[in-house]
Write a protein that holds these residues in place. Structure first.
Motif, mmCIF file in Angstrom:
data_model
loop_
_atom_site.group_PDB
_atom_site.id
_atom_site.type_symbol
_atom_site.label_atom_id
_atom_site.label_comp_id
_atom_site.label_asym_id
_atom_site.label_seq_id
_atom_site.Cartn_x
_atom_site.Cartn_y
_atom_site.Cartn_z
ATOM 1 N N GLU A 214 0.689 -1.364 0.030
ATOM 2 C CA GLU A 214 0.189 -0.156 0.059
ATOM 3 C C GLU A 214 0.970 1.228 -0.061
ATOM 4 O O GLU A 214 1.965 1.087 0.489
ATOM 5 N N VAL A 215 0.494 2.379 -0.744
ATOM 6 C CA VAL A 215 1.174 3.430 -0.880
ATOM 7 C C VAL A 215 0.742 4.488 0.478
ATOM 8 O O VAL A 215 -0.486 4.607 0.746
ATOM 9 N N LEU A 216 1.852 4.749 1.299
ATOM 10 C CA LEU A 216 1.683 5.572 2.609
ATOM 11 C C LEU A 216 1.618 7.032 2.236
ATOM 12 O O LEU A 216 0.716 7.948 2.863
ATOM 13 N N SER A 217 2.530 7.608 1.145
ATOM 14 C CA SER A 217 2.659 8.875 0.927
ATOM 15 C C SER A 217 3.370 8.987 -0.253
ATOM 16 O O SER A 217 4.346 8.162 -0.778
ATOM 17 N N GLU A 218 3.298 10.100 -0.983
ATOM 18 C CA GLU A 218 3.821 10.134 -2.374
ATOM 19 C C GLU A 218 5.148 11.547 -2.092
ATOM 20 O O GLU A 218 4.424 12.537 -1.183
ATOM 21 N N GLY A 219 6.175 11.417 -2.555
ATOM 22 C CA GLY A 219 7.162 12.545 -2.118
ATOM 23 C C GLY A 219 7.769 12.962 -3.321
ATOM 24 O O GLY A 219 7.891 12.361 -4.363
ATOM 25 N N TYR A 220 8.686 14.170 -3.094
ATOM 26 C CA TYR A 220 9.326 14.650 -3.997
ATOM 27 C C TYR A 220 10.866 15.065 -3.326
ATOM 28 O O TYR A 220 10.600 15.909 -2.409
ATOM 29 N N GLY A 221 11.736 14.677 -3.983
ATOM 30 C CA GLY A 221 13.210 15.102 -3.262
ATOM 31 C C GLY A 221 14.318 14.438 -3.914
ATOM 32 O O GLY A 221 14.310 13.800 -5.140
ATOM 33 N N GLU A 222 15.476 14.854 -3.463
ATOM 34 C CA GLU A 222 16.783 14.383 -3.890
ATOM 35 C C GLU A 222 16.920 13.090 -4.183
ATOM 36 O O GLU A 222 16.501 12.236 -3.053
ATOM 37 N N GLY A 223 17.583 12.512 -4.846
ATOM 38 C CA GLY A 223 17.995 11.034 -5.079
ATOM 39 C C GLY A 223 19.078 10.919 -4.197
ATOM 40 O O GLY A 223 19.686 11.507 -3.581
ATOM 41 N N SER A 224 19.634 9.532 -4.441
ATOM 42 C CA SER A 224 20.550 8.889 -3.524
ATOM 43 C C SER A 224 22.043 9.385 -4.209
ATOM 44 O O SER A 224 22.089 9.929 -5.486
ATOM 45 N N ILE A 225 23.198 9.210 -3.559
ATOM 46 C CA ILE A 225 24.181 9.770 -3.623
ATOM 47 C C ILE A 225 25.109 8.631 -4.143
ATOM 48 O O ILE A 225 25.264 7.557 -3.306
ATOM 49 N N GLY A 226 25.503 8.492 -5.414
ATOM 50 C CA GLY A 226 26.309 7.297 -5.850
ATOM 51 C C GLY A 226 27.660 7.827 -6.425
ATOM 52 O O GLY A 226 28.040 8.829 -6.214
ATOM 53 N N VAL A 227 28.547 6.687 -6.746
ATOM 54 C CA VAL A 227 29.936 7.246 -7.338
ATOM 55 C C VAL A 227 29.836 8.281 -8.544
ATOM 56 O O VAL A 227 30.701 8.857 -8.669
#
Length: 379
Positions: A214-227
């Motif tokens: 089940e979807v609790l919430s939709e968000g908008y934000g920065e992604g993960s930090i990768g190499v």
């Protein structure tokens, strides 16, 4: 609490064998948790060094330590990071990687040379040790004792085969979990991931269609930090699995956020619930649970925060705060008191002290429309 921060995972797409100094061997390697990372000590080329222990990655060294030791580039390797971005990295050789008790000596270990500045600076480590180092061994990880036991693999693990899941891909601890009934998820067991579960976006779409979550919430934000750097800001979802099974062990109310790794990640928090053994030569994953059923129900903050250039900023906005604040807005007061400057590494390791005092915290945010007061709380 710790701030919103997803740190590098280098996924293993090339398995390299190494020579070990004895035919039969066993060592117990203590680890410590720092900012959600497993940190182990090894002796590299005669000098004690610290490394992140990362089953979801391959062995890598910082550019700084490579230059300090004068390690020459011998080859290159294409890797895929946590954001599914590809990059070519040079390879160097570690002449000797010795366990502190000197029982196992990995020789001529290929390691990626990472770009500067070091992505591991906050953890005071010189690199990470990945699954490629252990392809000839059996690795047992005990979260209660905080130990990693490494043994030669003449004989299989003594753990019951009823607690075993086969690797989907040889050389990597990629296994199949069950969401609800009849919904398989391919997951990489990744001790470099500080959460319990990080859900790949395409898996999310398939499981939502099957009503397995089940979807609790939709968000908008920065992604993960990768190499290859930080992913662009994008939509993500906070979801809940009513039931997730790791073999015969059941986990209820498992929450996760969507992202874009090559695989869904089963993280280091699994070790809070049982012991994991990885028999790399036989491609077997064992999970010996402390309890056969576990309820992981919890609440989550309505915005994600992180430190950027010494300032506390909004990193993710979830549904309850949509239209109130935006990604990049600055926190200028906490409970009416002006904020100071924050150290990025300290925020990752220990969090922001002012945010630990109360369950509900009043934040004054500088937005494009002017100052706005919000309540920072779990819901």
């Amino acid at each position: 609490m710790r701030l919103f921060y997803k740190v590098i995972t280098i996924l293993l797409f090339c398995v390299t064998t190494v020579q070990v100094g004895a035919q039969q061997y066993k060592t117990v390697l203590p680890y410590r948790m720092v900012g959600g990372k497993m940190i182990v000590d090894m002796i590299m080329n005669g000098t004690p060094r610290s490394f992140i222990f990362d089953t979801g990655g391959r062995t890598a060294l910082t550019g700084e330590i490579c230059e300090e030791l004068g390690l020459e580039v011998v080859d290159s390797l294409v890797v895929t990071d946590v954001n599914s971005n590809e990059a070519v990295y040079p390879l160097v050789l570690i002449e000797s990687l010795l366990t502190p008790d000197e029982k196992i000596n990995f020789r001529n270990v290929p390691a990626m040379k990472l770009s500067k500045p070091s992505p591991f600076e906050c953890f005071h480590t010189d690199g990470l040790i990945g699954s490629d180092l252990f392809v000839r061994t059996i690795v047992e990880i005990d979260g209660k004792a905080k130990t990693v036991t490494i043994t030669s693999a003449e004989n299989p693990s003594t753990a019951s085969l009823r607690k075993m899941l086969p690797f989907v891909r040889a050389g990597m601890p990629i296994i199949s979990l069950q969401a609800g009934v009849g919904n398989a998820i391919t997951c990489l067991f990744d001790t470099g991931n500080p959460t319990f579960l990080s859900l790949k976006d395409t898996d999310f779409e398939a499981l939502r269609s099957a009503a397995a979550l089940e979807v609790l919430s939709e968000g908008y934000g920065e992604g993960s930090i990768g190499v290859t750097g930080m992913a662009d800001a994008d939509v993500s979802y906070r979801v809940r699995f009513p039931l997730l099974s790791v073999g015969s062990t059941k986990f209820k109310n498992v929450d996760s956020e969507t992202s874009i790794p090559p695989y869904t990640l089963l993280g280091v928090s699994l070790l809070d619930y049982g012991k994991v053994t990885l028999d790399y030569p036989r491609a077997r994953f064992y999970f010996e649970a402390y309890e056969q059923e576990n309820d992981l129900e919890c609440k989550h903050y309505n915005v994600g925060l992180r430190v950027k250039d010494g300032e506390l900023v909004v990193a993710t906005v979830w549904r309850a705060m949509k239209g109130q604040v935006e990604v990049g807005d600055k926190v200028i007061k906490i409970n009416g008191k002006p904020v100071g400057r924050y150290d990025f590494c300290e925020s990752i390791i220990n969090g922001i002290p002012e945010l630990k005092v109360k369950k509900k915290t009043k934040l004054t945010i500088q937005t494009r429309q002017g100052e706005k007061v919000i309540i920072y709380q779990k819901e």
